[in-house]
Design a protein around this motif. Structure first.
Motif: not given
Length: 294
Positions: A1-2, A41-42, A44-50, A64
């Protein structure tokens, strides 16, 4: 996770889940659909998943997303509860949400509420008649009181409250009101009202075998009032805790059936979510009042 998600992202995510579509969530939140989509979308990007599968008919949670919806709801509820506790500390305003079984609502609840409002007059109280473990684990309820489950779901704490016997009850004019042998009632009409009957059958092998041998399957209802109407007006039989038999003794009769099981009632709440001061006060009053139900 970013990065860790932001609170606003969690709120928007929950609103999309609640509403079932981005359009409805945007309307509810007073934001544009592109803004809602961008936030998701942000996230999902942070969590690295859809988190969602999007379609013209709305959105569906991915595996997820199904995991994240439970945790994120719990985070938001805990933050709200923390805010309520701080507000209570300074202003005595608070909110308590509980689920209470019919046996409390029809016996000691009026007395408990009178005492509670005298002690905490600025507390807003929400009471529902049943709960799901998922509601407790998600922090949507402070606690619930119900028949004690055979196996407590992981993550829940328990405090026993009282024990009471069960009775087979009928109306005064039921043709078998004098029967004292359970096996002679296999041809009668039965119903399960509320949680008590189902819990008792799960815990008692003798009862479980009896209900499997009924000539007519029992009627199931979550409403105690519906069950009582059928007992009084349609010659149904049901299992009823003794305090409720006393409550309705002008219209109901207990059959002299021996060796019926007792039920244990308990309060349950999430282990990871300590009860607020106002919820502790309510539970203390319920615990004191329940002494008369044993």
């Amino acid at each position: 996770m970013r990065y860790l998600p932001k609170m606003q992202q969690l709120r928007i995510f929950q609103e999309v889940v609640n509403q079932g579509s981005i359009r409805a969530a945007a309307r509810m939140l007073g934001q544009s659909q592109p803004a809602i989509s961008r936030t998701l979308k942000e996230l999902e990007y942070m969590l690295e998943t859809s988190l969602f599968v999007r379609s013209p008919l709305g959105i569906t949670l991915t595996p997820s997303g199904q995991l994240f919806v439970v945790r994120s709801r719990r985070i938001l509820e805990e933050l709200k509860r923390a805010g309520d506790e701080i507000r209570f500390l300074h202003t005595q305003h608070s909110v308590v949400k509980v689920a209470l079984n019919d046996i409390l609502s029809l016996t000691v609840l009026p007395e408990v509420l009178e005492q509670f409002h005298q002690q905490l007059p600025l507390t807003r109280l929400y009471v529902q008649d049943r709960s799901l473990p998922s509601q407790l684990l998600a922090g949507e309820l402070d606690f619930a009181v119900s028949p004690q489950p055979e196996v407590l779901p992981d993550g829940l704490a328990i405090q026993p409250l009282f024990k009471t016997s069960l009775n087979v009850v009928a109306n005064r004019h039921h043709p078998q009101v004098q029967t004292n042998d359970l096996q002679q009632l296999r041809g009668s009409k039965w119903l399960f009202a509320g949680e008590e009957s189902e819990v008792a059958v799960r815990l008692d092998a003798h009862l479980a075998t009896f209900f499997q041998q009924l000539e007519q399957p029992p009627v199931y209802t979550h409403s105690l009032s519906h069950g009582l109407q059928l007992v009084q007006q349609a010659n149904y039989l049901m299992l009823l805790p003794h305090p409720l038999l006393i409550r309705f003794n002008s219209t109901l009769r207990a059959l002299a059936i021996p060796a019926l099981p007792s039920l244990h009632y308990a309060a349950v709440w999430p282990k990871q979510s300590p009860l607020t001061a106002s919820a502790q006060r309510l539970l203390m009053l319920i615990r004191q009042a329940c002494k008369q139900l044993t």
